[in-house]
Design an enzyme around this catalytic site. Sequence first.
Site, PDB file in Angstrom:
ATOM      1  N   ASP A   1       0.795  -1.232  -0.121  1.00  0.00           N
ATOM      2  CA  ASP A   1       0.009  -0.065   0.059  1.00  0.00           C
ATOM      3  C   ASP A   1       0.927   1.208   0.066  1.00  0.00           C
ATOM      4  O   ASP A   1       1.183   1.958   1.085  1.00  0.00           O
ATOM      5  CB  ASP A   1      -1.147   0.074   1.266  1.00  0.00           C
ATOM      6  CG  ASP A   1      -1.749   0.992   1.511  1.00  0.00           C
ATOM      7  OD1 ASP A   1      -1.918   1.959   0.423  1.00  0.00           O
ATOM      8  OD2 ASP A   1      -2.403   1.052   2.374  1.00  0.00           O
TER       9      ASP A   1
ATOM     10  N   LYS B   1       1.145   4.072  -2.070  1.00  0.00           N
ATOM     11  CA  LYS B   1       0.186   5.195  -2.437  1.00  0.00           C
ATOM     12  C   LYS B   1       1.124   6.392  -2.962  1.00  0.00           C
ATOM     13  O   LYS B   1       1.486   7.273  -2.454  1.00  0.00           O
ATOM     14  CB  LYS B   1      -0.453   5.800  -0.976  1.00  0.00           C
ATOM     15  CG  LYS B   1      -1.608   4.975  -0.467  1.00  0.00           C
ATOM     16  CD  LYS B   1      -2.200   5.864   0.525  1.00  0.00           C
ATOM     17  CE  LYS B   1      -3.548   4.995   1.077  1.00  0.00           C
ATOM     18  NZ  LYS B   1      -2.935   4.108   1.924  1.00  0.00           N
ATOM     19  N   PHE B   2       1.693   5.814  -4.321  1.00  0.00           N
ATOM     20  CA  PHE B   2       2.730   6.670  -4.680  1.00  0.00           C
ATOM     21  C   PHE B   2       1.672   7.863  -5.509  1.00  0.00           C
ATOM     22  O   PHE B   2       0.463   7.853  -5.536  1.00  0.00           O
ATOM     23  CB  PHE B   2       2.900   6.049  -6.324  1.00  0.00           C
ATOM     24  CG  PHE B   2       3.760   4.930  -6.122  1.00  0.00           C
ATOM     25  CD1 PHE B   2       5.304   5.050  -5.864  1.00  0.00           C
ATOM     26  CD2 PHE B   2       3.426   3.686  -6.231  1.00  0.00           C
ATOM     27  CE1 PHE B   2       6.110   3.956  -5.715  1.00  0.00           C
ATOM     28  CE2 PHE B   2       4.054   2.334  -5.890  1.00  0.00           C
ATOM     29  CZ  PHE B   2       5.503   2.566  -5.688  1.00  0.00           C
ATOM     30  N   ALA B   3       2.527   9.135  -5.528  1.00  0.00           N
ATOM     31  CA  ALA B   3       1.638  10.445  -5.829  1.00  0.00           C
ATOM     32  C   ALA B   3       2.849  11.347  -6.502  1.00  0.00           C
ATOM     33  O   ALA B   3       2.509  12.609  -6.178  1.00  0.00           O
ATOM     34  CB  ALA B   3       1.125  10.883  -4.448  1.00  0.00           C
ATOM     35  N   ASP B   4       3.832  11.172  -7.252  1.00  0.00           N
ATOM     36  CA  ASP B   4       4.760  12.113  -7.583  1.00  0.00           C
ATOM     37  C   ASP B   4       4.676  11.749  -9.148  1.00  0.00           C
ATOM     38  O   ASP B   4       4.018  11.129  -9.864  1.00  0.00           O
ATOM     39  CB  ASP B   4       6.045  11.518  -7.229  1.00  0.00           C
ATOM     40  CG  ASP B   4       6.911  12.917  -6.913  1.00  0.00           C
ATOM     41  OD1 ASP B   4       7.004  13.713  -7.886  1.00  0.00           O
ATOM     42  OD2 ASP B   4       7.591  12.902  -5.933  1.00  0.00           O
TER      43      ASP B   4
HETATM   44  O1  6AU Z   1      -8.333  -1.230   9.344  1.00  0.00           O
HETATM   45  P1  6AU Z   1      -7.618  -0.083   9.771  1.00  0.00           P
HETATM   46  O2  6AU Z   1      -8.058   1.240   9.955  1.00  0.00           O
HETATM   47  O3  6AU Z   1      -6.580  -0.536  10.950  1.00  0.00           O
HETATM   48  O4  6AU Z   1      -6.468   0.078   8.527  1.00  0.00           O
HETATM   49  C1  6AU Z   1      -6.803   0.720   7.145  1.00  0.00           C
HETATM   50  C2  6AU Z   1      -5.512   0.502   6.304  1.00  0.00           C
HETATM   51  C3  6AU Z   1      -4.565   1.304   6.693  1.00  0.00           C
HETATM   52  C4  6AU Z   1      -4.511   2.430   5.752  1.00  0.00           C
HETATM   53  O5  6AU Z   1      -3.396   2.864   5.167  1.00  0.00           O
HETATM   54  C5  6AU Z   1      -5.549   1.879   4.403  1.00  0.00           C
HETATM   55  O6  6AU Z   1      -6.001   0.898   4.904  1.00  0.00           O
HETATM   56  N1  6AU Z   1      -6.496   2.851   3.805  1.00  0.00           N
HETATM   57  C6  6AU Z   1      -6.522   2.981   2.272  1.00  0.00           C
HETATM   58  C7  6AU Z   1      -5.752   2.058   1.378  1.00  0.00           C
HETATM   59  C8  6AU Z   1      -5.480   0.787   1.664  1.00  0.00           C
HETATM   60  O7  6AU Z   1      -5.084   2.818   0.472  1.00  0.00           O
HETATM   61  C9  6AU Z   1      -7.316   4.041   1.805  1.00  0.00           C
HETATM   62  C10 6AU Z   1      -8.247   4.666   2.652  1.00  0.00           C
HETATM   63  O8  6AU Z   1      -8.827   5.580   2.064  1.00  0.00           O
HETATM   64  N2  6AU Z   1      -8.217   4.118   4.096  1.00  0.00           N
HETATM   65  C11 6AU Z   1      -7.444   3.405   4.618  1.00  0.00           C
HETATM   66  O9  6AU Z   1      -7.626   3.142   5.803  1.00  0.00           O
HETATM   67  O10 6AU Z   1      -3.289   0.706   6.221  1.00  0.00           O
END
Ligand code: 6AU
Length: 276
Positions: free
Chosen positions: A92, A94-97
Amino acid sequence: ASVAKRTYAQRAVTHTNPAAKALLETIERKRTNLCVSVDVTKQADFLRIIDIVGPYICLVKTHVDVIEDFDWSVIERLQELSTKHDFQIFEDRKFADIGNTVALQYSSGVYKIASWSHITNAHPVPGPSIISGLSSVGLPLGRGLLLLAEMSTKGSLATGSYTEEAVRMARANRDFVIGFIAQQRMDGVGLREGESSPDEDFLILTPGVGLDAKGDAMGQQYRTPREVVLESGCDVIIVGRGVYGKDNAANPDAVREQAERYRAEGWKAYQERVGI
Ligand code: 6AU
């Protein structure tokens, strides 16, 4: 039938991206649409949790840069666990550049993400060039990319026309973009006047899933597997703290129990959705 009404098995047959196909096949074979997000800082905890939840997941989601005692053996162990338990890997990142920078971040550095992660994700904020940059590295390796079309957090800016543009970017790059991080299906989103609904199958992977909490103290918001899979038509539930949570981390039985519980909830919601 609409994509939401098709089975994972049917979708696996028609998907042409190798990472998407492998994920759909794994979901079907193991009867699980659960992805566990293992956001812990010690490699021993990281590997231990994955070994416990392995049988119940289709995909493990990593934030490899939060592991403070990281060395390359973590990747080797992760790959062994992926074979042992039959799951795919999603870093995960999340590249953004800009394209050139993300290509380097994806291929090189300490983590060499493209060499071991079947799926990764990117924010669409730089525009289509981020996809060109990442696909120059990932496409030859058979990898797949998810765009963050929406986020689970309170006050997210990824809504409306931003979300629509993300879907258009994906539609123009369907060889490499296999779907979205989003809170609902994106079928028909971003179509312009007179454009007919294309024959497309994007995977929707959804974080912000929890059965016992409504959110956390830092803006995270949770919905249930039923809301996410049945009502919103999403394909994979991403669960982090709901599975390994602070109290569970020390207790393997509790972690296993939660993984089984989320797997069962996610699968039941899917069966109800497709009517099987
Ligand atoms: O179930 P949690 O809240 O302990 O963890 C949620 C995981 C975390 C976040 O970095 C990720 O999901 N996440 C993401 C992703 C997957 O890209 C996007 C988002 O909108 N919300 C989110 O929680 O590792």
